[in-house]
Design a protein around this motif. Structure first.
Motif, PDB file in Angstrom:
ATOM      1  N   ARG A 153       0.820  -1.202   0.000  1.00 35.65           N
ATOM      2  CA  ARG A 153       0.000   0.000   0.000  1.00 35.65           C
ATOM      3  C   ARG A 153       0.860   1.261   0.000  1.00 35.65           C
ATOM      4  NH1 ARG A 153      -3.767  -0.597   4.703  1.00 35.65           N
ATOM      5  NH2 ARG A 153      -4.405  -2.407   3.506  1.00 35.65           N
ATOM      6  N   ALA A 154       1.987   1.223   0.707  1.00 38.05           N
ATOM      7  CA  ALA A 154       2.874   2.384   0.753  1.00 38.05           C
ATOM      8  C   ALA A 154       3.437   2.691  -0.628  1.00 38.05           C
ATOM      9  CB  ALA A 154       4.010   2.137   1.751  1.00 38.05           C
ATOM     10  N   ALA A 155       3.800   1.644  -1.389  1.00 37.92           N
ATOM     11  CA  ALA A 155       4.316   1.850  -2.742  1.00 37.92           C
ATOM     12  C   ALA A 155       3.251   2.454  -3.637  1.00 37.92           C
ATOM     13  CB  ALA A 155       4.800   0.522  -3.318  1.00 37.92           C
ATOM     14  N   TYR A 156       2.005   2.043  -3.423  1.00 37.47           N
ATOM     15  CA  TYR A 156       0.906   2.618  -4.204  1.00 37.47           C
ATOM     16  C   TYR A 156       0.810   4.123  -3.986  1.00 37.47           C
ATOM     17  CZ  TYR A 156      -3.955   3.809  -5.328  1.00 37.47           C
ATOM     18  OH  TYR A 156      -5.080   4.414  -5.816  1.00 37.47           O
ATOM     19  N   TRP A 157       0.880   4.550  -2.736  1.00 33.35           N
ATOM     20  CA  TRP A 157       0.746   5.983  -2.462  1.00 33.35           C
ATOM     21  C   TRP A 157       1.956   6.768  -2.949  1.00 33.35           C
ATOM     22  CZ3 TRP A 157      -3.742   7.784  -2.062  1.00 33.35           C
ATOM     23  CH2 TRP A 157      -4.765   7.077  -1.407  1.00 33.35           C
TER      24      TRP A 157
ATOM     25  N   LEU B   4       3.610   5.995  -5.673  1.00 35.66           N
ATOM     26  CA  LEU B   4       3.392   6.099  -7.114  1.00 35.66           C
ATOM     27  C   LEU B   4       2.296   7.131  -7.427  1.00 35.66           C
ATOM     28  CD1 LEU B   4       4.689   4.655  -9.523  1.00 35.66           C
ATOM     29  CD2 LEU B   4       2.693   3.152  -9.609  1.00 35.66           C
ATOM     30  N   VAL B   5       1.236   7.143  -6.625  1.00 37.99           N
ATOM     31  CA  VAL B   5       0.180   8.148  -6.823  1.00 37.99           C
ATOM     32  C   VAL B   5       0.736   9.556  -6.633  1.00 37.99           C
ATOM     33  CG1 VAL B   5      -1.950   9.068  -5.816  1.00 37.99           C
ATOM     34  CG2 VAL B   5      -1.739   6.623  -6.255  1.00 37.99           C
ATOM     35  N   ALA B   6       1.540   9.748  -5.593  1.00 41.79           N
ATOM     36  CA  ALA B   6       2.140  11.066  -5.359  1.00 41.79           C
ATOM     37  C   ALA B   6       3.068  11.453  -6.499  1.00 41.79           C
ATOM     38  CB  ALA B   6       2.903  11.062  -4.031  1.00 41.79           C
ATOM     39  N   PHE B   7       3.830  10.490  -6.998  1.00 45.67           N
ATOM     40  CA  PHE B   7       4.769  10.733  -8.086  1.00 45.67           C
ATOM     41  C   PHE B   7       4.035  11.235  -9.327  1.00 45.67           C
ATOM     42  CE2 PHE B   7       7.596   9.251 -11.528  1.00 45.67           C
ATOM     43  CZ  PHE B   7       8.797   9.781 -11.092  1.00 45.67           C
ATOM     44  N   PHE B   8       2.992  10.527  -9.753  1.00 44.48           N
ATOM     45  CA  PHE B   8       2.253  10.922 -10.956  1.00 44.48           C
ATOM     46  C   PHE B   8       1.388  12.157 -10.711  1.00 44.48           C
ATOM     47  CE2 PHE B   8       3.410   6.688 -12.469  1.00 44.48           C
ATOM     48  CZ  PHE B   8       3.712   6.976 -13.788  1.00 44.48           C
ATOM     49  N   SER B   9       0.946  12.359  -9.474  1.00 39.85           N
ATOM     50  CA  SER B   9       0.196  13.582  -9.168  1.00 39.85           C
ATOM     51  C   SER B   9       1.075  14.809  -9.332  1.00 39.85           C
ATOM     52  CB  SER B   9      -0.357  13.520  -7.737  1.00 39.85           C
ATOM     53  OG  SER B   9      -1.274  12.469  -7.593  1.00 39.85           O
ATOM     54  N   LEU B  10       2.322  14.727  -8.890  1.00 40.64           N
ATOM     55  CA  LEU B  10       3.251  15.848  -9.084  1.00 40.64           C
ATOM     56  C   LEU B  10       3.510  16.089 -10.565  1.00 40.64           C
ATOM     57  CD1 LEU B  10       5.840  15.148  -6.228  1.00 40.64           C
ATOM     58  CD2 LEU B  10       4.137  16.990  -6.340  1.00 40.64           C
ATOM     59  N   LEU B  11       3.608  15.013 -11.341  1.00 39.83           N
ATOM     60  CA  LEU B  11       3.783  15.179 -12.786  1.00 39.83           C
ATOM     61  C   LEU B  11       2.563  15.875 -13.401  1.00 39.83           C
ATOM     62  CD1 LEU B  11       5.384  11.785 -13.926  1.00 39.83           C
ATOM     63  CD2 LEU B  11       6.478  14.014 -13.767  1.00 39.83           C
ATOM     64  N   VAL B  12       1.370  15.477 -12.980  1.00 39.39           N
ATOM     65  CA  VAL B  12       0.146  16.111 -13.499  1.00 39.39           C
ATOM     66  C   VAL B  12       0.130  17.585 -13.152  1.00 39.39           C
ATOM     67  CG1 VAL B  12      -2.341  16.223 -13.192  1.00 39.39           C
ATOM     68  CG2 VAL B  12      -1.244  14.017 -13.584  1.00 39.39           C
ATOM     69  N   LEU B  13       0.421  17.922 -11.896  1.00 37.16           N
ATOM     70  CA  LEU B  13       0.385  19.326 -11.480  1.00 37.16           C
ATOM     71  C   LEU B  13       1.437  20.150 -12.210  1.00 37.16           C
ATOM     72  CD1 LEU B  13      -0.139  18.888  -7.624  1.00 37.16           C
ATOM     73  CD2 LEU B  13      -1.818  19.611  -9.327  1.00 37.16           C
ATOM     74  N   GLY B  14       2.660  19.592 -12.339  1.00 35.77           N
ATOM     75  CA  GLY B  14       3.717  20.328 -13.027  1.00 35.77           C
ATOM     76  C   GLY B  14       3.400  20.554 -14.489  1.00 35.77           C
ATOM     77  N   ASN B  15       2.942  19.528 -15.174  1.00 33.55           N
ATOM     78  CA  ASN B  15       2.617  19.680 -16.591  1.00 33.55           C
ATOM     79  C   ASN B  15       1.380  20.541 -16.801  1.00 33.55           C
ATOM     80  OD1 ASN B  15       4.652  17.994 -17.946  1.00 33.55           O
ATOM     81  ND2 ASN B  15       3.731  16.332 -16.788  1.00 33.55           N
ATOM     82  N   LEU B  16       0.421  20.452 -15.866  1.00 35.57           N
ATOM     83  CA  LEU B  16      -0.770  21.293 -15.969  1.00 35.57           C
ATOM     84  C   LEU B  16      -0.394  22.764 -15.833  1.00 35.57           C
ATOM     85  CD1 LEU B  16      -3.849  21.334 -16.227  1.00 35.57           C
ATOM     86  CD2 LEU B  16      -3.984  21.155 -13.738  1.00 35.57           C
ATOM     87  N   ALA B  17       0.556  23.064 -14.950  1.00 35.72           N
ATOM     88  CA  ALA B  17       1.010  24.447 -14.798  1.00 35.72           C
ATOM     89  C   ALA B  17       1.649  24.959 -16.083  1.00 35.72           C
ATOM     90  CB  ALA B  17       2.009  24.536 -13.640  1.00 35.72           C
TER      91      ALA B  17
ATOM     92  N   LEU C 278      -4.614   3.643 -11.555  1.00 36.45           N
ATOM     93  CA  LEU C 278      -4.268   3.392 -10.158  1.00 36.45           C
ATOM     94  C   LEU C 278      -5.485   3.577  -9.250  1.00 36.45           C
ATOM     95  CD1 LEU C 278      -0.783   5.156  -9.945  1.00 36.45           C
ATOM     96  CD2 LEU C 278      -1.229   2.701  -9.835  1.00 36.45           C
ATOM     97  N   ALA C 279      -6.297   4.586  -9.550  1.00 35.07           N
ATOM     98  CA  ALA C 279      -7.491   4.801  -8.731  1.00 35.07           C
ATOM     99  C   ALA C 279      -8.468   3.632  -8.868  1.00 35.07           C
ATOM    100  CB  ALA C 279      -8.165   6.108  -9.138  1.00 35.07           C
ATOM    101  N   ALA C 280      -8.601   3.112 -10.101  1.00 34.74           N
ATOM    102  CA  ALA C 280      -9.524   2.002 -10.311  1.00 34.74           C
ATOM    103  C   ALA C 280      -9.032   0.720  -9.645  1.00 34.74           C
ATOM    104  CB  ALA C 280      -9.711   1.766 -11.817  1.00 34.74           C
ATOM    105  N   ALA C 281      -7.710   0.577  -9.531  1.00 32.45           N
ATOM    106  CA  ALA C 281      -7.140  -0.662  -8.979  1.00 32.45           C
ATOM    107  C   ALA C 281      -6.623  -0.472  -7.561  1.00 32.45           C
ATOM    108  CB  ALA C 281      -6.011  -1.154  -9.887  1.00 32.45           C
ATOM    109  N   HIS C 282      -7.126   0.516  -6.848  1.00 29.96           N
ATOM    110  CA  HIS C 282      -6.588   0.810  -5.513  1.00 29.96           C
ATOM    111  C   HIS C 282      -6.736  -0.364  -4.558  1.00 29.96           C
ATOM    112  CE1 HIS C 282     -10.877   1.546  -4.831  1.00 29.96           C
ATOM    113  NE2 HIS C 282     -10.628   1.389  -3.546  1.00 29.96           N
TER     114      HIS C 282
ATOM    115  N   LEU D 137      10.395   1.903   4.640  1.00 25.53           N
ATOM    116  CA  LEU D 137       8.969   2.142   4.425  1.00 25.53           C
ATOM    117  C   LEU D 137       8.304   0.958   3.731  1.00 25.53           C
ATOM    118  CD1 LEU D 137       6.608   4.195   4.581  1.00 25.53           C
ATOM    119  CD2 LEU D 137       7.315   4.996   2.316  1.00 25.53           C
ATOM    120  N   PHE D 138       9.016   0.342   2.769  1.00 27.10           N
ATOM    121  CA  PHE D 138       8.419  -0.701   1.952  1.00 27.10           C
ATOM    122  C   PHE D 138       8.621  -2.106   2.492  1.00 27.10           C
ATOM    123  CE2 PHE D 138       9.163   2.226  -1.920  1.00 27.10           C
ATOM    124  CZ  PHE D 138       7.956   2.867  -1.679  1.00 27.10           C
ATOM    125  N   ARG D 139       9.424  -2.281   3.539  1.00 27.67           N
ATOM    126  CA  ARG D 139       9.750  -3.636   3.963  1.00 27.67           C
ATOM    127  C   ARG D 139       8.490  -4.368   4.413  1.00 27.67           C
ATOM    128  NH1 ARG D 139      13.016  -2.734   9.645  1.00 27.67           N
ATOM    129  NH2 ARG D 139      11.520  -1.315  10.612  1.00 27.67           N
TER     130      ARG D 139
END
Length: 609
Positions: free
Chosen positions: A89-93, A95-108, A146-150, A242-244
Motif C-alpha cells: 500500500r505504501a508503494a501505491y501511495w 506512485l500516486v504522489a509521483f504521478f500527481s506531481l507530474l500532473v500538477l507540473g505539466n498542468l502548470a 491506479l485509482a480504479a485498482a486501488h 517504508l516498503f519492507r
C-alpha cells in the motif's frame, strides 16, 4: 425472466473481467518501473550507451516520466518495483504522489502557455508545451488506472513504518550533513567561511532548498559528489524501511502446538518431516475445519512453509488457501521447501509452481542388511568400529535423566561444527525438551566409555523415525555413523520402528544420472558444476553418505509463486536453514545473554544433514 437472468449473467461476466484487469495492475506497474530502473542504471553506468540513447530518453521522459542517468535513482525505482509487485500500500501511495506531481507540473506549464502565447512563441517553447501536454495525458491515464485498482494494493505497512522511515531519513541525512560540513571545513575551495554551513545543508538536501541565490564560491567537485552519495543512500534506506514486509511473530503458541501434535497423532505417518512442524520458531495456520494446518515462518519477505501440510489430506486444500491468503494479505512471497510429491500436487493445484529439489533417503528396516557386495563398505566400517571397542546405546528421550539430558545438550553444542544451528525444514533445533519424549537417541561410546558420537531421531508416525541431529567428536574414528545407523536398524524392532528417514540429498538424480555410462553432455556438465560447488556445500558428499545404505529415494520439491521470486526464495531458504546468517544487534545481545546465563545452544540438523 430469461432476459433478466441473461442480463445479470452478462453484468457478472463484465464485473469479473474488470476485476481480472485490475488484478494485473500491480504486476504491470512493477514491470514498467523495473524496466525504467534497468534503463536508468544502464545509461548511468555506460556513457556511450547514454549518448546513443539520448533521443529515446527524451521520448520516454516526454511520454511517461523521468529516467535519469543516476544509479541512486535506478535503485530507488528497483525498490519501488519490488514493493509494487508485493502489492504494498505504501508503494501505491508513493506512485500516486509521483504521478500527481507530474500532473500538477505539466498542468502548470500547459495553463501558462494558454495564458501567455506570445511568450511561448518568443522563446520557442512550443516543443516543451507539447511534451507537457503528452505527459499530462499519460500521467492522468495512469492515475485513473491506479485509482480504479486501488484495492489491489492491499499489503499493509509495518506498524509505525512511516515514523521509522522518517527517523531513518532524518538520522542518515544528519550524518550526511555532518560529514559534508566537515569536508567543506577541510576542503573549502573558493567557498567563503560564512557559506560553509549553508552550502553543506543545501547539498545534503539535494538542492531542494537554496539559502543564497548569489553565492559564487564552491568546494572541489568530489566533495559535492560525496555529500550527494550519502544523501542518496539516506533516501534509499528510508524507502526500504517504508516498503519492507510486515513481520510475523516467529513462534508457535502453546495452543497451536497442542493442535499440531493432535494432528500428528492422527496423521503423522504420512510425512517424515511432519514432527518438525512443532518447532517453536514457526507459526501455523489451520484450515477452517481445523483438520489440517500449514507450518511456516516469514523470512526476508518470503512466507516459507516446510514439508507437507499437517493433517487430513482432504483438508489440505483449504489450509493451503488460508496460508496463501495470509501471505498475499501482507505482501509476502509464498514458498514451500521440502514437500513430498503428493503435497507438491496440492500446492500446484493452489496455483504454485513446483521444482524438484532432490531426494530423501528412507531405509525400510525389513529390507536392510549388511550382506552382499553392494553393502561391503558399510559392513567393513561397522566391523572396524566394533573391533575398536565402541559400544552403542539406543533409547527414547523420555528415558534420559535430567543430568543425562544436560550432558547430551552440552555435547551436541560442543561437537557442532558451525557457529549457529542449522535447519528449518528438516531439523527440530532443540534437544532435551520434555515434550519430545518419543524422540530416539543413539549414542556411541569408545572402548574407555567416553562419548564419541550421537544421533537423534524424531517420531514419524507410530512406526518410523526421521533423522534430526547428527553429531560426532571431531577426533573420533571414521565409520561411526555407519556403526550407529546399522545398530539402530538392528534394534528397530524393539522400538516398533519399520522405516528410518536419513538425510536429504539435493540434486541426487543429477549426481546419479550424470555418472552413468552414456549420460548426455548437458547432464554431465550439470554434474560437474555440482561437484565443483560441493567443495563448499557438501552436495556430493551428502549424496554419497546416503547412497551407501541403498535406501529408497523419496523425491522432495520446492513450490513457489512467481519465477521472479526464486532468488528471494533461495535467499530466504538459506537464511532459514542457517547457511546464511544475517547478524543484528538484537542477535548479538541475545547470544551474549545466553552465554552469561550459561545456556548452551540447542541441537539440530540442516536440510542437508
Amino acid at each position: 425472466m430469461a432476459v433478466t437472468d441473461h442480463g445479470r449473467a452478462g453484468a457478472a461476466a463484465e464485473t469479473h473481467a474488470a476485476e481480472r484487469l485490475r488484478a494485473v495492475v500491480p504486476r504491470v506497474m512493477s514491470v514498467c518501473i523495473a524496466i525504467a530502473a534497468v534503463y536508468s542504471a544502464v545509461i548511468a553506468l555506460i556513457a556511450p550507451v547514454r549518448h546513443l540513447l539520448r533521443p529515446l530518453t527524451g521520448l520516454i521522459e516526454m511520454a511517461v516520466f523521468p529516467v535519469e542517468p543516476n544509479l541512486g535513482y535506478a535503485v530507488f525505482l528497483g525498490i519501488l518495483a519490488g514493493a509494487l509487485a508485493r502489492h504494498k500500500r505504501a508503494a501505491y501511495w508513493v506512485l500516486v504522489a509521483f504521478f500527481s506531481l507530474l500532473v500538477l507540473g505539466n498542468l502548470a506549464v500547459v495553463l501558462s502557455a494558454s495564458l501567455m502565447p506570445d511568450l511561448v512563441e518568443e522563446y520557442a517553447l512550443m516543443g516543451q508545451v507539447v511534451a507537457s501536454e503528452v505527459n499530462l495525458s499519460v500521467s492522468a491515464v495512469v492515475l485513473g488506472i491506479l485509482a480504479a485498482a486501488h484495492n489491489q494494493f492491499f499489503a499493509p505497512m509495518r506498524r509505525a513504518s512511516f515514523r521509522k522511515a522518517l527517523l531513518t531519513l532524518g538520522s542518515l541525512l544528519a550524518v550526511a550533513f555532518g560529514v559534508g560540513y566537515g569536508l567543506v571545513m577541510l576542503f573549502p575551495g573558493t567557498l567563503r567561511p560564512r557559506d560553509h554551513l549553508p552550502w553543506a545543508l543545501e547539498r545534503t538536501l539535494g538542492g531542494v532548498v537554496t539559502l543564497d541565490f548569489y553565492r559564487t564560491g564552491r568546494p572541489p567537485f568530489w566533495v559535492n559528489s560525496v555529500i550527494g552519495l550519502l544523501s542518496a543512500v539516506a533516501v534509499l534506506v528510508a524507502f526500504a524501511v517504508l516498503f519492507r514486509s510486515q513481520r510475523a511473530r516467529a513462534e508457535l503458541p502453546p495452543d497451536s502446538e497442542t493442535r499440531i501434535r493432535a494432528l500428528l497423532s492422527a496423521y503423522g505417518s504420512r510425512d517424515s518431516l511432519g514432527y518438525f512442524a512443532t518447532r517453536r520458531d514457526r507459526a501455523a495456520i489451520f484450515s477452517p475445519s481445523g483438520k489440517a494446518a500449514v507450518s511456516y515462518r516469514v523470512v526476508a519477505g518470503v512466507c516459507l512453509a516446510g514439508g507437507d501440510p499437517i493433517g487430513d489430506v482432504e483438508a489440505w486444500g483449504p489450509a493451503i488457501r488460508a496460508w496463501m491468503d495470509e501471505a498475499r494479505r501482507y505482501g509476502w512471497a509464498p514458498a514451500v521447501i521440502g514437500p513430498s510429491e503428493a503435497a507438491a500436487h496440492a500446492y500446484a493445484r493452489a496455483g504454485l509452481r513446483v521444482l524438484e529439489l532432490g531426494d530423501e533417503a528412507v531405509i525400510e528396516v525389513a529390507e536392510f542388511g549388511l550382506e552382499g557386495r553392494e553393502m561391503r563398505g558399510v559392513r567393513q566400517a561397522v566391523n572396524r568400529v566394533g573391533r575398536a571397542g565402541f559400544t552403542l546405546r539406543v533409547r527414547r528421550h523420555s528415558e534420559l535423566s535430567a543430568e543425562e539430558a544436560r550432558q547430551i545438550i552440552e555435547r551436541a553444542a560442543a561437537w557442532r561444527d558451525t557457529e549457529t544451528e542449522r535447519g528449518f525444514s528438516m531439523a527440530l533445533s532443540r534437544l532435551g525438551d520434555p515434550a519430545d519424549g518419543e524422540c530416539v537417541l543413539v549414542e556411541a561410546r569408545d572402548a574407555a566409555g567416553e562419548p564419541a558420537a550421537m544421533l537423534s531421531f524424531v517420531p514419524w508416525g507410530d512406526d518410523g523415525l526421521s533423522l534430526d541431529l547428527m553429531r560426532r567428536d571431531r577426533h573420533a574414528d571414521n565409520g561411526l555413523m555407519e556403526f550407529m545407523v546399522a545398530g539402530l536398524i538392528t534394534q528397530a524392532a524393539a522400538l516398533g520402528v519399520k522405516r528410518v528417514s536419513l538425510n536429504f540429498a539435493m540434486f541426487r538424480s543429477v549426481f546419479e544420472g550424470g555418472a552413468r555410462l552414456g549420460a548426455g553432455p548437458v547432464l554431465r556438465l550439470w554434474r560437474r558444476a555440482l561437484v565443483f560447488f560441493s567443495r563448499w556445500w557438501q552436495l556430493e558428499s551428502l549424496y554419497r553418505a546416503n547412497a551407501k545404505y541403498h535406501p529408497r529415494w523419496v523425491p522432495r520439491f520446492l513450490a513457489y509463486d512467481d519465477t521472479r521470486d526464486l532468488p528471494r526464495v533461495g535467499l530466504a531458504s538459506a537464511i532459514a536453514e542457517g547457511f546464511l546468517t544475517v547478524p543484528s544487534l538484537l542477535t548479538l545481545l541475545r547470544r551474549r545473554r545466553r552465554a552469561a546465563a550459561g545456556r548452551p545452544a540447542e541441537g539440530g540438523r540442516s536440510a542437508g544433514g
